[in-house]
Design a protein around this motif. Structure first.
Motif, PDB file in Angstrom:
ATOM      1  N   UNK A 165       5.839 -56.199  -4.283  1.00 45.67           N
ATOM      2  CA  UNK A 165       6.333 -56.790  -3.043  1.00 45.67           C
ATOM      3  C   UNK A 165       5.188 -57.363  -2.212  1.00 45.67           C
ATOM      4  N   UNK A 166       5.530 -58.215  -1.263  1.00 48.67           N
ATOM      5  CA  UNK A 166       4.521 -58.815  -0.390  1.00 48.67           C
ATOM      6  C   UNK A 166       3.799 -57.758   0.433  1.00 48.67           C
ATOM      7  N   UNK A 167       4.464 -56.638   0.720  1.00 47.58           N
ATOM      8  CA  UNK A 167       3.850 -55.566   1.526  1.00 47.58           C
ATOM      9  C   UNK A 167       2.691 -54.900   0.800  1.00 47.58           C
ATOM     10  N   UNK A 168       2.807 -54.803  -0.535  1.00 50.29           N
ATOM     11  CA  UNK A 168       1.812 -54.074  -1.323  1.00 50.29           C
ATOM     12  C   UNK A 168       0.952 -55.029  -2.141  1.00 50.29           C
ATOM     13  N   UNK A 169       1.592 -55.948  -2.838  1.00 48.14           N
ATOM     14  CA  UNK A 169       0.906 -56.994  -3.613  1.00 48.14           C
ATOM     15  C   UNK A 169      -0.178 -56.424  -4.515  1.00 48.14           C
ATOM     16  N   UNK A 170       0.193 -55.415  -5.310  1.00 43.20           N
ATOM     17  CA  UNK A 170      -0.768 -54.795  -6.226  1.00 43.20           C
ATOM     18  C   UNK A 170      -1.236 -55.802  -7.271  1.00 43.20           C
ATOM     19  N   UNK A 171      -2.524 -55.781  -7.567  1.00 43.68           N
ATOM     20  CA  UNK A 171      -3.051 -56.668  -8.593  1.00 43.68           C
ATOM     21  C   UNK A 171      -2.555 -56.292  -9.977  1.00 43.68           C
ATOM     22  N   UNK A 172      -2.609 -54.987 -10.283  1.00 43.30           N
ATOM     23  CA  UNK A 172      -2.158 -54.494 -11.571  1.00 43.30           C
ATOM     24  C   UNK A 172      -1.447 -53.153 -11.382  1.00 43.30           C
ATOM     25  N   UNK A 173      -0.538 -52.854 -12.292  1.00 48.86           N
ATOM     26  CA  UNK A 173       0.044 -51.520 -12.348  1.00 48.86           C
ATOM     27  C   UNK A 173      -0.380 -50.879 -13.671  1.00 48.86           C
ATOM     28  N   UNK A 174      -0.628 -49.583 -13.624  1.00 50.25           N
ATOM     29  CA  UNK A 174      -0.982 -48.817 -14.816  1.00 50.25           C
ATOM     30  C   UNK A 174      -0.036 -47.630 -14.888  1.00 50.25           C
ATOM     31  N   UNK A 175       0.726 -47.557 -15.977  1.00 45.50           N
ATOM     32  CA  UNK A 175       1.723 -46.505 -16.139  1.00 45.50           C
ATOM     33  C   UNK A 175       1.441 -45.681 -17.378  1.00 45.50           C
ATOM     34  N   UNK A 176       1.632 -44.374 -17.245  1.00 41.97           N
ATOM     35  CA  UNK A 176       1.623 -43.465 -18.394  1.00 41.97           C
ATOM     36  C   UNK A 176       3.091 -43.250 -18.737  1.00 41.97           C
ATOM     37  N   UNK A 177       3.518 -43.699 -19.907  1.00 39.77           N
ATOM     38  CA  UNK A 177       4.947 -43.715 -20.209  1.00 39.77           C
ATOM     39  C   UNK A 177       5.216 -43.154 -21.602  1.00 39.77           C
ATOM     40  N   UNK A 178       6.385 -42.540 -21.739  1.00 42.35           N
ATOM     41  CA  UNK A 178       6.835 -42.091 -23.037  1.00 42.35           C
ATOM     42  C   UNK A 178       7.313 -43.264 -23.867  1.00 42.35           C
ATOM     43  N   UNK A 179       7.290 -43.089 -25.174  1.00 46.04           N
ATOM     44  CA  UNK A 179       7.644 -44.173 -26.072  1.00 46.04           C
ATOM     45  C   UNK A 179       9.016 -44.752 -25.814  1.00 46.04           C
ATOM     46  N   UNK A 192       3.677 -59.254 -16.143  1.00 48.67           N
ATOM     47  CA  UNK A 192       3.234 -59.634 -17.485  1.00 48.67           C
ATOM     48  C   UNK A 192       2.506 -58.434 -18.089  1.00 48.67           C
ATOM     49  N   UNK A 193       2.979 -57.960 -19.237  1.00 53.02           N
ATOM     50  CA  UNK A 193       2.495 -56.693 -19.801  1.00 53.02           C
ATOM     51  C   UNK A 193       1.578 -56.888 -21.000  1.00 53.02           C
ATOM     52  N   UNK A 194       0.518 -56.118 -21.032  1.00 49.67           N
ATOM     53  CA  UNK A 194      -0.297 -56.031 -22.247  1.00 49.67           C
ATOM     54  C   UNK A 194       0.442 -55.200 -23.286  1.00 49.67           C
ATOM     55  N   UNK A 205       3.112 -40.912 -26.141  1.00 46.47           N
ATOM     56  CA  UNK A 205       2.704 -41.303 -24.805  1.00 46.47           C
ATOM     57  C   UNK A 205       1.773 -42.511 -24.877  1.00 46.47           C
ATOM     58  N   UNK A 206       1.997 -43.442 -23.960  1.00 45.79           N
ATOM     59  CA  UNK A 206       1.276 -44.714 -23.976  1.00 45.79           C
ATOM     60  C   UNK A 206       0.835 -45.092 -22.571  1.00 45.79           C
ATOM     61  N   UNK A 207      -0.198 -45.937 -22.524  1.00 45.08           N
ATOM     62  CA  UNK A 207      -0.591 -46.594 -21.285  1.00 45.08           C
ATOM     63  C   UNK A 207      -0.007 -47.992 -21.283  1.00 45.08           C
ATOM     64  N   UNK A 208       0.610 -48.361 -20.175  1.00 46.03           N
ATOM     65  CA  UNK A 208       1.131 -49.711 -19.996  1.00 46.03           C
ATOM     66  C   UNK A 208       0.421 -50.352 -18.808  1.00 46.03           C
ATOM     67  N   UNK A 209      -0.122 -51.541 -19.025  1.00 41.81           N
ATOM     68  CA  UNK A 209      -0.853 -52.246 -17.978  1.00 41.81           C
ATOM     69  C   UNK A 209      -0.146 -53.572 -17.719  1.00 41.81           C
ATOM     70  N   UNK A 210       0.235 -53.799 -16.472  1.00 44.00           N
ATOM     71  CA  UNK A 210       0.940 -55.025 -16.108  1.00 44.00           C
ATOM     72  C   UNK A 210       0.259 -55.753 -14.976  1.00 44.00           C
ATOM     73  N   UNK A 211       0.286 -57.087 -15.022  1.00 42.92           N
ATOM     74  CA  UNK A 211      -0.223 -57.932 -13.940  1.00 42.92           C
ATOM     75  C   UNK A 211       0.946 -58.682 -13.318  1.00 42.92           C
ATOM     76  N   UNK A 212       0.908 -58.877 -12.027  1.00 48.66           N
ATOM     77  CA  UNK A 212       1.979 -59.617 -11.363  1.00 48.66           C
ATOM     78  C   UNK A 212       2.034 -61.045 -11.863  1.00 48.66           C
ATOM     79  N   UNK A 213       3.236 -61.515 -12.168  1.00 52.91           N
ATOM     80  CA  UNK A 213       3.415 -62.901 -12.564  1.00 52.91           C
ATOM     81  C   UNK A 213       3.302 -63.803 -11.338  1.00 52.91           C
ATOM     82  N   UNK A 214       2.756 -64.974 -11.533  1.00 55.18           N
ATOM     83  CA  UNK A 214       2.517 -65.896 -10.422  1.00 55.18           C
ATOM     84  C   UNK A 214       3.777 -66.235  -9.660  1.00 55.18           C
ATOM     85  N   UNK A 215       4.880 -66.349 -10.379  1.00 55.73           N
ATOM     86  CA  UNK A 215       6.105 -66.787  -9.740  1.00 55.73           C
ATOM     87  C   UNK A 215       6.655 -65.789  -8.728  1.00 55.73           C
TER      88      UNK A 215
END
Length: 218
Positions: A165-179, A192-194, A205-215
């Motif tokens: 969101x515009x309030x937070x505007x995180x550059x990237x998110x990093x999640x520890x997630x189950x398969x 956009x996810x790696x 268990x996996x690491x998921x790294x996402x970047x905000x899409x420009x749109x």
């Protein structure tokens, strides 16, 4: 003072585990892990911080799995918000191994937040701040933020909408997630996810790294 009868982790045991995750640590960081583990064991007798009671399993499952993000992402410096920090994972573990990070530990449970503040005080960590709040209520308190992460969170769509969101505007998110969650998360819009990064010693268990899409930017 809270005490525990559990045997402390040896420096050799900690170094061995960290090497298996390709993590290097100084002697001071090893001591911090030892002290943190002792605090976690002691406080866990009073409040439910983790279901894991064995110190060696804590080392692998909590410390090593959290710290592995410094290798895989990597996370070395910047501003990081840990949502639902609980016992301090991944936020405090990342702060120990990457002292250049400025960390916000977001925890709505007052007792758990009190524990986090005690660890920060005991380990004399700088640039580590505990925020007693629901993450949805935060914005300007943590911005600008480079990374938002979470290791034990459901409702991923709600979390990702907040982080992007515009309030937070995180550059990237990093999640520890189950398969089972990985594919569902990657289908969510706005990010956009790696490729998922497998965590050593785990098939589920996996690491998921996402970047905000420009749109999504306004």
């Amino acid at each position: 003072m809270l005490t525990t009868n559990a045997a402390p982790l040896s420096a050799d045991a900690i170094n061995k585990a960290l090497r298996e995750f390709k993590i290097d640590a100084t002697s001071e960081q090893i001591v911090s892990i030892q002290r943190y583990t002792s605090l976690l064991l002691a406080w866990n007798e009073k409040i439910n911080l983790t279901a894991i009671r064995d110190p060696l399993e804590m080392l692998y499952r909590h410390f090593c799995e959290s710290m592995y993000a410094t290798v895989a992402v990597p996370l070395q410096k910047g501003r990081l918000a840990d949502v639902g920090s609980g016992g301090g994972f991944p936020g405090l573990a990342l702060k120990i191994i990457s002292p250049g990070l400025q960390v916000f530990l977001i925890e709505s449970n007052v007792k758990k937040a009190t524990f986090l503040a005690e660890v920060v005080r005991d380990l004399e960590l700088t640039d580590a701040r505990v925020l007693v709040s629901r993450y949805e209520e935060l914005g300007e308190e943590i911005t600008p933020v480079d990374f938002v992460c979470s290791r034990a969170l459901g409702e991923f769509d709600k979390f990702l909408n907040w982080a992007g969101s515009a309030r937070v505007a995180a550059g990237q998110v990093v999640l520890w997630a189950g398969g089972r969650d990985v594919e569902d998360i990657k289908k969510m819009h706005g990010w956009s996810w790696r490729e998922a990064i497998g965590i050593p010693h785990s098939l589920q268990r996996f690491l998921l790294v996402g970047c905000r899409e420009r749109k999504t930017e306004q």
